[in-house]
Scaffold this active site. Structure first.
Site, PDB file in Angstrom:
ATOM      1  N   GLY A  19       0.571  -1.381  -0.102  1.00  0.00           N
ATOM      2  CA  GLY A  19       0.527  -0.080   0.066  1.00  0.00           C
ATOM      3  C   GLY A  19       1.006   1.218  -0.220  1.00  0.00           C
ATOM      4  O   GLY A  19       0.824   2.642   0.332  1.00  0.00           O
ATOM      5  N   ASN A  20       2.275   0.851   0.312  1.00  0.00           N
ATOM      6  CA  ASN A  20       3.201   2.052  -0.194  1.00  0.00           C
ATOM      7  C   ASN A  20       3.430   2.692  -1.136  1.00  0.00           C
ATOM      8  O   ASN A  20       4.004   2.497  -2.253  1.00  0.00           O
ATOM      9  CB  ASN A  20       4.427   1.790   0.823  1.00  0.00           C
ATOM     10  CG  ASN A  20       5.291   2.492   0.779  1.00  0.00           C
ATOM     11  OD1 ASN A  20       5.928   4.006   0.206  1.00  0.00           O
ATOM     12  ND2 ASN A  20       6.567   1.991   1.935  1.00  0.00           N
ATOM     13  N   ALA A  21       2.833   4.155  -1.660  1.00  0.00           N
ATOM     14  CA  ALA A  21       2.851   4.929  -2.935  1.00  0.00           C
ATOM     15  C   ALA A  21       4.001   4.846  -2.980  1.00  0.00           C
ATOM     16  O   ALA A  21       4.992   4.586  -4.955  1.00  0.00           O
ATOM     17  CB  ALA A  21       2.497   5.895  -3.115  1.00  0.00           C
ATOM     18  N   ASN A  22       5.535   5.402  -2.563  1.00  0.00           N
ATOM     19  CA  ASN A  22       6.732   5.288  -2.459  1.00  0.00           C
ATOM     20  C   ASN A  22       7.141   4.524  -3.368  1.00  0.00           C
ATOM     21  O   ASN A  22       8.320   4.212  -4.406  1.00  0.00           O
ATOM     22  CB  ASN A  22       7.562   5.443  -1.398  1.00  0.00           C
ATOM     23  CG  ASN A  22       7.116   7.074  -0.534  1.00  0.00           C
ATOM     24  OD1 ASN A  22       6.725   8.523  -1.585  1.00  0.00           O
ATOM     25  ND2 ASN A  22       6.946   6.891   0.398  1.00  0.00           N
ATOM     26  N   LYS A  23       7.016   2.283  -2.372  1.00  0.00           N
ATOM     27  CA  LYS A  23       7.525   1.965  -3.059  1.00  0.00           C
ATOM     28  C   LYS A  23       7.207   1.691  -4.293  1.00  0.00           C
ATOM     29  O   LYS A  23       8.062   0.644  -5.579  1.00  0.00           O
ATOM     30  CB  LYS A  23       7.187   0.516  -1.860  1.00  0.00           C
ATOM     31  CG  LYS A  23       8.235  -0.306  -2.169  1.00  0.00           C
ATOM     32  CD  LYS A  23       7.264  -1.601  -1.598  1.00  0.00           C
ATOM     33  CE  LYS A  23       8.008  -1.425   0.168  1.00  0.00           C
ATOM     34  NZ  LYS A  23       7.493  -2.829   1.075  1.00  0.00           N
ATOM     35  N   ASP A  58       9.461  -8.005   1.949  1.00  0.00           N
ATOM     36  CA  ASP A  58       9.548  -7.707   2.693  1.00  0.00           C
ATOM     37  C   ASP A  58      11.241  -7.361   3.124  1.00  0.00           C
ATOM     38  O   ASP A  58      11.994  -7.551   2.518  1.00  0.00           O
ATOM     39  CB  ASP A  58       9.338  -9.394   3.513  1.00  0.00           C
ATOM     40  CG  ASP A  58       8.669  -8.579   5.468  1.00  0.00           C
ATOM     41  OD1 ASP A  58       8.837  -7.785   5.463  1.00  0.00           O
ATOM     42  OD2 ASP A  58       9.781  -9.049   6.111  1.00  0.00           O
TER      43      ASP A  58
END
EC number: 3.6.1.66
Length: 196
Positions: free
Chosen positions: A9-13, A73
């Site tokens: 859910g991490n937009a940066n990732k 992860d």
């Protein structure tokens, strides 16, 4: 076009992942974009176990049918802190605690460390779950040091305190395209690209 669902859910990732896998021949979507909203308990003891838990849980959803699911992860291992925060990097000191505070806590924990004791690494394990039920993992690692103070505006998480002596910069001071070439996630994704 074949589709990859990346479990985050991490937009940066997602920005990083899309940059690194740009020419792999797959459309890359996040869980949210794929319409997947499930709670996954990451109770593995290693980065690999947690990545596999996420990838397999999502691959079993009806939205993921026929898609490759990638899950990572990753975390920071600080030798002076016996490898902490490690697999708990995102949840260390509380999930809602800003990284500016977490980063300062690590710097404070190393107040008495000698220079050669400030070694650390970013580790990323990526699991790929395929439509036929097979799952494979790849690991990427980048070695560095814990900086004496945060520096840089790029990246996210622990990037401002992860210093790379050979570049004379933290990973937050590197341009995104340069960071992606050498980062733990970049290295793991390159190995997964070979599998794809």
């Amino acid at each position: 076009m074949k589709k990859i669902i990346f479990a985050t859910g991490n937009a940066n990732k997602m920005v990083e992942v899309r940059m690194i896998l740009a020419d792999c021949g797959y459309e890359i979507v996040s869980m949210k974009e794929a319409g997947i909203d499930i709670d996954i308990v990451e109770d593995g003891k290693t980065f690999e176990e947690n990545a596999i838990i996420k990838a397999t849980a999502i691959s079993k959803t009806k939205e993921a049918e026929g898609c490759v699911v990638l899950a990572d992860d990753s975390g920071l291992e600080v030798d002076y802190m016996d490898g902490a925060p490690g697999i708990y990097s995102a949840r260390w000191q509380g999930e809602d605690t800003p990284y500016s505070i977490k980063n300062q806590m690590i710097i404070d924990a190393l107040a008495d460390a000698k220079e050669e004791e400030r070694t650390a690494r970013f580790v990323c394990a990526i699991a790929a779950a395929f439509p036929d039920g097979t799952v494979t993992t790849r690991r990427g690692v980048i070695e560095g040091m814990i900086a004496h103070q945060p520096a840089g505006e790029n990246g996210f998480g622990y990037d401002p305190i992860f210093f790379l002596p050979e570049y004379g910069k933290t990973t937050a001071e590197l341009a995104p395209e340069d960071k992606n070439k050498i980062s733990h996630r970049g290295r793991a994704l390159e190995k997964i690209r070979e599998v794809l």
